[in-house]
Design an enzyme around this catalytic site. Structure first.
Site, PDB file in Angstrom:
ATOM      1  N   LYS A  88       3.487 -10.814   8.329  1.00  0.00           N
ATOM      2  CA  LYS A  88       2.224 -10.286   7.821  1.00  0.00           C
ATOM      3  C   LYS A  88       1.782 -11.258   6.732  1.00  0.00           C
ATOM      4  CE  LYS A  88      -0.021  -6.699   5.179  1.00  0.00           C
ATOM      5  NZ  LYS A  88       0.160  -5.601   4.189  1.00  0.00           N
TER       6      LYS A  88
ATOM      7  N   TYR B  41       6.925 -10.496   5.030  1.00  0.00           N
ATOM      8  CA  TYR B  41       5.693 -10.029   4.398  1.00  0.00           C
ATOM      9  C   TYR B  41       5.318 -11.091   3.373  1.00  0.00           C
ATOM     10  CZ  TYR B  41       2.530  -6.970   1.677  1.00  0.00           C
ATOM     11  OH  TYR B  41       1.460  -6.427   0.999  1.00  0.00           O
TER      12      TYR B  41
ATOM     13  N   THR C 272      -0.651 -12.234   3.876  1.00  0.00           N
ATOM     14  CA  THR C 272      -1.655 -11.775   2.915  1.00  0.00           C
ATOM     15  C   THR C 272      -1.897 -12.876   1.899  1.00  0.00           C
ATOM     16  OG1 THR C 272      -0.858  -9.508   3.209  1.00  0.00           O
ATOM     17  CG2 THR C 272      -2.272  -9.926   1.322  1.00  0.00           C
TER      18      THR C 272
ATOM     19  N   ASP D 179      -7.847  -7.466   3.919  1.00  0.00           N
ATOM     20  CA  ASP D 179      -8.848  -6.702   4.660  1.00  0.00           C
ATOM     21  C   ASP D 179     -10.203  -7.406   4.652  1.00  0.00           C
ATOM     22  OD1 ASP D 179      -6.676  -5.059   4.062  1.00  0.00           O
ATOM     23  OD2 ASP D 179      -7.878  -3.253   3.908  1.00  0.00           O
ATOM     24  N   GLU D 180     -10.549  -7.984   3.501  1.00  0.00           N
ATOM     25  CA  GLU D 180     -11.878  -8.550   3.308  1.00  0.00           C
ATOM     26  C   GLU D 180     -12.110  -9.825   4.107  1.00  0.00           C
ATOM     27  OE1 GLU D 180      -9.283 -10.014  -0.145  1.00  0.00           O
ATOM     28  OE2 GLU D 180      -9.515  -8.204   1.085  1.00  0.00           O
TER      29      GLU D 180
ATOM     30  N   THR E 166       0.823  -1.209   0.000  1.00  0.00           N
ATOM     31  CA  THR E 166       0.000   0.000   0.000  1.00  0.00           C
ATOM     32  C   THR E 166       0.855   1.255   0.000  1.00  0.00           C
ATOM     33  OG1 THR E 166      -1.732  -1.171   1.210  1.00  0.00           O
ATOM     34  CG2 THR E 166      -1.820   1.231   1.239  1.00  0.00           C
TER      35      THR E 166
ATOM     36  N   GLY F 297      -3.436 -10.138   6.608  1.00  0.00           N
ATOM     37  CA  GLY F 297      -3.269  -9.154   5.560  1.00  0.00           C
ATOM     38  C   GLY F 297      -4.528  -8.795   4.792  1.00  0.00           C
TER      39      GLY F 297
END
Length: 298
Positions: A165, A138, A167, A192-193, A49, A190
């Site tokens: 993290k 990450y 994702t 968001d949804e 991001t 990671g």
């Protein structure tokens, strides 16, 4: 060694920049201060991001310094320091230690193919350069499939290594990571949804793009989950996902920046060559957000 250092909701902070790549310091400071008042626990700087890998290293260091200077006491700061060359990674690692950041993170080495030992050596090099500053992987789709559980287990021997993290939609894999060292590994969700799914599968907290725009919704979700009110946490997730569906019609970074513009933060456009939204697209996006009650109801 207790590796669970980060919990709660942490925005993956957008990077406010001008067309020449310079940092929009005033808006960065205001954004950090305002987000810090919403119940979040810290920030993830210069990751996907935050566009770190396509920013000049000097700009990355400048942004980290500003964030450190203006973040209220107690706000945790994790700096993503990945680069294609190890010399830049080491430079950013030393800088993170020097300015007093709380942790560093990196995707595994990318572009070329690396074997397991090469990956471990990469993370050990940044650990050495930062003098053992807390270190996270990450695990991003931008760098391929998540590392094997056996590789991450070996990385537990690296000084400062605490977790990742994560994702990825494979929550079975997340649960496998979380079992390492009897759960003494810091996992941060990671996507968001699927924040509530990550928490259900063992994540200690969450880092996300849309937390820049609706931090209170996700703080409430996290608090509901911790209180055992899974039904409310799920309802808040579905509520957030109504907006996330709108973001996914565009480049998500561009959408997050456009949403911040609607909220009164002139953070600029994504760094080139990332996609941008046309003014017509922004107008349509803003209208759709307003129909959902954004920003007042989020």
């Amino acid at each position: 060694m207790n590796r669970i250092l980060f919990q709660g909701i942490m925005p993956a902070l957008v990077s406010p920049v001008n067309e020449d790549g310079s940092i929009r310091e005033a808006v960065l400071r205001r954004l950090v201060l305002d987000l810090s008042a919403t119940g979040i626990t810290g920030f993830y700087l210069l990751g996907g991001t935050g566009e770190g890998v396509i920013m000049d290293p000097a700009r990355r260091m400048e942004l980290a310094e500003i964030a450190k200077d203006c973040a209220p006491q107690g706000m945790k700061l994790i700096n993503h320091i990945a680069a294609t060359d190890l010399s830049t990674v080491k430079k950013l690692a030393r800088h993170a230690r020097a300015i007093g950041l709380d942790a560093i993170a990196s995707v595994p080495p990318f572009f070329y193919s690396y074997d397991e030992q090469g990956i471990i050596d990469y993370y050990r090099a940044m650990s050495d350069a930062s003098d053992g500053l807390p270190l996270l992987i990450y695990a991003s789709p931008l760098s391929g499939e998540p590392l094997p559980v056996s590789t991450v287990e070996k990385m537990l021997k690296i000084p400062g290594f605490i977790g990742m993290k994560y994702t990825n939609p494979n929550y079975f894999r997340m649960a496998q990571y979380k079992k390492l060292d009897n759960g003494n590994i810091n996992i941060l969700n990671g996507p968001d949804e699927t924040c509530v799914l990550g928490l259900l599968m063992g994540a200690d907290g969450a880092i996300g793009t849309t937390y820049n725009n609706m931090p209170r919704t996700f703080v409430q979700l996290y608090e509901a989950f911790k209180a055992g009110d899974i039904q409310r946490a799920a309802a808040l997730q579905h509520r957030a996902n109504e907006l996330i569906e709108l973001y996914l019609q565009y480049n998500v970074i561009a959408a997050a920046k456009a949403a911040l513009e609607l909220q009164g933060y002139d953070v600029g456009e994504p760094n080139a060559p990332l996609p941008r939204m046309s003014q017509a697209q922004k107008q349509a996006f803003w209208a759709a957000l307003r129909e959902k009650g954004f920003p007042e109801e989020y």
